[in-house]
Write a protein that holds these residues in place. Structure first.
Motif, PDB file in Angstrom:
ATOM      1  N   CYS A  87       5.793   5.234 -10.936  1.00 45.70           N
ATOM      2  CA  CYS A  87       5.292   5.488  -9.584  1.00 45.70           C
ATOM      3  C   CYS A  87       6.169   6.555  -8.919  1.00 45.70           C
ATOM      4  N   PRO A  88       5.591   7.633  -8.386  1.00 43.05           N
ATOM      5  CA  PRO A  88       6.382   8.754  -7.864  1.00 43.05           C
ATOM      6  C   PRO A  88       7.148   8.471  -6.578  1.00 43.05           C
ATOM      7  N   VAL A  89       6.582   7.627  -5.701  1.00 49.26           N
ATOM      8  CA  VAL A  89       7.218   7.347  -4.399  1.00 49.26           C
ATOM      9  C   VAL A  89       6.985   5.885  -4.044  1.00 49.26           C
ATOM     10  N   SER A  90       7.610   5.434  -2.944  1.00 39.81           N
ATOM     11  CA  SER A  90       7.495   4.031  -2.542  1.00 39.81           C
ATOM     12  C   SER A  90       6.381   3.775  -1.526  1.00 39.81           C
ATOM     13  N   ASN A  91       5.880   4.834  -0.891  1.00 42.94           N
ATOM     14  CA  ASN A  91       4.767   4.663   0.057  1.00 42.94           C
ATOM     15  C   ASN A  91       4.169   6.037   0.376  1.00 42.94           C
ATOM     16  N   GLY A  92       3.216   6.049   1.311  1.00 38.67           N
ATOM     17  CA  GLY A  92       2.612   7.316   1.712  1.00 38.67           C
ATOM     18  C   GLY A  92       1.379   7.686   0.911  1.00 38.67           C
ATOM     19  N   LYS A  93       0.861   8.890   1.163  1.00 38.13           N
ATOM     20  CA  LYS A  93      -0.380   9.346   0.547  1.00 38.13           C
ATOM     21  C   LYS A  93      -0.263   9.467  -0.967  1.00 38.13           C
ATOM     22  N   MET A  94       0.874   9.990  -1.452  1.00 33.46           N
ATOM     23  CA  MET A  94       1.057  10.129  -2.893  1.00 33.46           C
ATOM     24  C   MET A  94       1.057   8.757  -3.569  1.00 33.46           C
ATOM     25  N   TYR A  95       1.670   7.786  -2.916  1.00 25.10           N
ATOM     26  CA  TYR A  95       1.699   6.411  -3.412  1.00 25.10           C
ATOM     27  C   TYR A  95       0.269   5.868  -3.523  1.00 25.10           C
ATOM     28  N   TYR A  96      -0.493   6.044  -2.458  1.00 28.51           N
ATOM     29  CA  TYR A  96      -1.878   5.560  -2.443  1.00 28.51           C
ATOM     30  C   TYR A  96      -2.707   6.247  -3.525  1.00 28.51           C
ATOM     31  N   ASN A  97      -2.558   7.556  -3.656  1.00 28.32           N
ATOM     32  CA  ASN A  97      -3.324   8.300  -4.662  1.00 28.32           C
ATOM     33  C   ASN A  97      -2.956   7.872  -6.083  1.00 28.32           C
ATOM     34  N   TYR A  98      -1.677   7.584  -6.281  1.00 34.73           N
ATOM     35  CA  TYR A  98      -1.216   7.162  -7.607  1.00 34.73           C
ATOM     36  C   TYR A  98      -1.891   5.863  -8.024  1.00 34.73           C
ATOM     37  N   PHE A  99      -1.879   4.860  -7.155  1.00 32.68           N
ATOM     38  CA  PHE A  99      -2.464   3.565  -7.499  1.00 32.68           C
ATOM     39  C   PHE A  99      -3.993   3.619  -7.493  1.00 32.68           C
ATOM     40  N   SER A 100      -4.563   4.480  -6.662  1.00 28.56           N
ATOM     41  CA  SER A 100      -6.018   4.670  -6.711  1.00 28.56           C
ATOM     42  C   SER A 100      -6.425   5.244  -8.064  1.00 28.56           C
ATOM     43  N   GLY A 101      -5.607   6.179  -8.575  1.00 29.23           N
ATOM     44  CA  GLY A 101      -5.869   6.745  -9.896  1.00 29.23           C
ATOM     45  C   GLY A 101      -5.741   5.705 -10.993  1.00 29.23           C
ATOM     46  N   GLN A 102      -4.758   4.820 -10.864  1.00 29.73           N
ATOM     47  CA  GLN A 102      -4.601   3.744 -11.850  1.00 29.73           C
ATOM     48  C   GLN A 102      -5.808   2.805 -11.831  1.00 29.73           C
ATOM     49  N   LEU A 178      -3.722  -4.057  -8.638  1.00 29.66           N
ATOM     50  CA  LEU A 178      -3.919  -2.707  -8.130  1.00 29.66           C
ATOM     51  C   LEU A 178      -4.587  -2.713  -6.763  1.00 29.66           C
ATOM     52  N   LEU A 179      -5.469  -3.664  -6.530  1.00 28.07           N
ATOM     53  CA  LEU A 179      -6.101  -3.769  -5.214  1.00 28.07           C
ATOM     54  C   LEU A 179      -5.059  -4.030  -4.131  1.00 28.07           C
ATOM     55  N   THR A 180      -4.078  -4.889  -4.426  1.00 29.87           N
ATOM     56  CA  THR A 180      -3.038  -5.161  -3.432  1.00 29.87           C
ATOM     57  C   THR A 180      -2.162  -3.940  -3.189  1.00 29.87           C
ATOM     58  N   LYS A 181      -2.121  -3.026  -4.161  1.00 31.22           N
ATOM     59  CA  LYS A 181      -1.305  -1.824  -4.010  1.00 31.22           C
ATOM     60  C   LYS A 181      -1.987  -0.759  -3.146  1.00 31.22           C
ATOM     61  N   ILE A 182      -3.307  -0.663  -3.234  1.00 34.13           N
ATOM     62  CA  ILE A 182      -4.000   0.393  -2.501  1.00 34.13           C
ATOM     63  C   ILE A 182      -4.560  -0.085  -1.167  1.00 34.13           C
ATOM     64  N   ASN A 183      -4.514  -1.392  -0.915  1.00 32.66           N
ATOM     65  CA  ASN A 183      -4.960  -1.925   0.370  1.00 32.66           C
ATOM     66  C   ASN A 183      -3.767  -1.971   1.312  1.00 32.66           C
ATOM     67  N   PRO A 184      -3.738  -1.148   2.349  1.00 29.07           N
ATOM     68  CA  PRO A 184      -2.580  -1.113   3.260  1.00 29.07           C
ATOM     69  C   PRO A 184      -2.229  -2.464   3.863  1.00 29.07           C
ATOM     70  N   ASP A 185      -3.242  -3.313   4.093  1.00 26.24           N
ATOM     71  CA  ASP A 185      -2.984  -4.619   4.691  1.00 26.24           C
ATOM     72  C   ASP A 185      -2.211  -5.537   3.761  1.00 26.24           C
ATOM     73  N   GLU A 186      -2.214  -5.230   2.461  1.00 25.12           N
ATOM     74  CA  GLU A 186      -1.530  -6.082   1.497  1.00 25.12           C
ATOM     75  C   GLU A 186      -0.428  -5.323   0.775  1.00 25.12           C
ATOM     76  N   ASN A 187      -0.090  -4.165   1.287  1.00 22.87           N
ATOM     77  CA  ASN A 187       0.961  -3.360   0.671  1.00 22.87           C
ATOM     78  C   ASN A 187       2.328  -3.858   1.147  1.00 22.87           C
ATOM     79  N   PRO A 188       3.165  -4.376   0.236  1.00 18.46           N
ATOM     80  CA  PRO A 188       4.455  -4.916   0.646  1.00 18.46           C
ATOM     81  C   PRO A 188       5.303  -3.922   1.431  1.00 18.46           C
ATOM     82  N   ASP A 189       5.194  -2.621   1.131  1.00 16.68           N
ATOM     83  CA  ASP A 189       5.993  -1.624   1.832  1.00 16.68           C
ATOM     84  C   ASP A 189       5.601  -1.537   3.299  1.00 16.68           C
ATOM     85  N   VAL A 190       4.315  -1.786   3.599  1.00 15.20           N
ATOM     86  CA  VAL A 190       3.858  -1.792   4.982  1.00 15.20           C
ATOM     87  C   VAL A 190       4.206  -3.121   5.642  1.00 15.20           C
ATOM     88  N   ILE A 191       4.024  -4.206   4.884  1.00 19.18           N
ATOM     89  CA  ILE A 191       4.267  -5.535   5.412  1.00 19.18           C
ATOM     90  C   ILE A 191       5.707  -5.706   5.881  1.00 19.18           C
TER      91      ILE A 191
END
Length: 281
Positions: A87-102, A178-191
């Protein structure tokens, strides 16, 4: 056989519970579970080759239910380790795009290799009439144009379709992860982003304990007259106590099948409250 389905599942669940209770990084949890499951699979294989099966029913049960549980979890945790370590980063757009791609890769694999197959429909429907073909060794039909991995399996320890079953199990687990990774409401970094004033409030028991409490509140319908979902209740607890809970459904499934009391934390709460009440008498 020495390795019954119940015993295998109990061993895996106990190991997962032990690792999760240590609040390690997900990377560390996945790595430790990968090593454990690999060793368990090797031990089961050694025992099987030495002892064999008593009858066809035992062989079918092993390759349909027991081995895929071990191998499916092994594939799942190994994949999580690979995903998390790249994973390239811990949060942000690149993070979201990475897990969306997975997730897109997982869906593509599911479409190309699983959902359109006769075996997938057979397994999903719960049928057993072709178990003799799918889950007994020595029945691989190369005229079916099978995946090339069939040439790499050990025919003494695989029917090939036990591997297909394991892939179905692992894909389901990976999908939820992967759903928990791309859903901001369940993203531990946001929580975990909370005001400084509330950082002295944190959960000091195990993750399984808080998940048990969450499901008890959900099942009893005591929050918003039962009209709020398990995910929102979980989110409130994760925000309040600054603790990422990950795959709730997976953890709850382990609770349903664990030995002893399935509500050990709630039992302890009741005991503690009654003990506290008795002090005032």
């Amino acid at each position: 056989m020495k390795y019954s389905l119940d015993k295998i599942l109990l061993e895996i669940h106990n190991k997962e519970d032990k690792i999760l209770s240590q609040s390690k990084r997900l990377i560390d949890e996945a790595y430790e579970m990968t090593l454990y499951l690999q060793d368990l699979l090797g031990s089961v294989k050694k025992y099987l080759i030495e002892e064999g099966f008593k009858n066809d029913e035992e062989e079918i049960r092993f390759f349909r239910s027991i081995k895929p549980q071990i191998l499916g979890k092994l594939i799942y945790y190994n994949k999580i380790y690979r995903i998390e370590t790249t994973c390239p980063v811990s949060n942000g757009k690149m993070y979201y795009n990475y897990f969306s791609g997975q997730l897109a890769n997982l869906k593509r694999e599911y479409t190309e290799h699983l959902c359109n197959s006769d075996f997938y429909r057979y397994y999903r429907s719960g049928r057993t009439d072709r178990d003799d073909t799918y889950f007994k060794r020595g029945n691989i039909n190369y005229h079916d144009g099978l995946n090339s991995i069939v040439f790499e399996i050990d025919p003494e320890f695989s029917t090939f379709f036990d591997y297909k079953t394991a892939r179905i199990i692992s894909n389901e687990l990976l999908y939820t992860y992967l759903l928990t990774k791309i859903n901001p409401d369940e993203n531990p970094d946001v929580i975990l982003q909370k005001p400084e004033s509330s950082k002295d409030i944190f959960w000091t028991d195990t993750k399984n304990a808080i998940i048990e409490l969450i499901y008890a509140l959900y099942a009893s319908g005591v929050i918003s007259h039962g009209k709020i979902g398990i995910r929102k209740i979980s989110l409130m607890f994760q925000i309040l106590f600054r603790i990422p809970l990950g795959d709730l459904h997976h953890a709850f499934h382990r609770m349903k099948t664990r030995s002893g009391s399935r509500t050990s934390f709630l039992d302890q709460l009741k005991f503690s409250l009654e003990e506290y009440m008795d002090k005032d008498l």
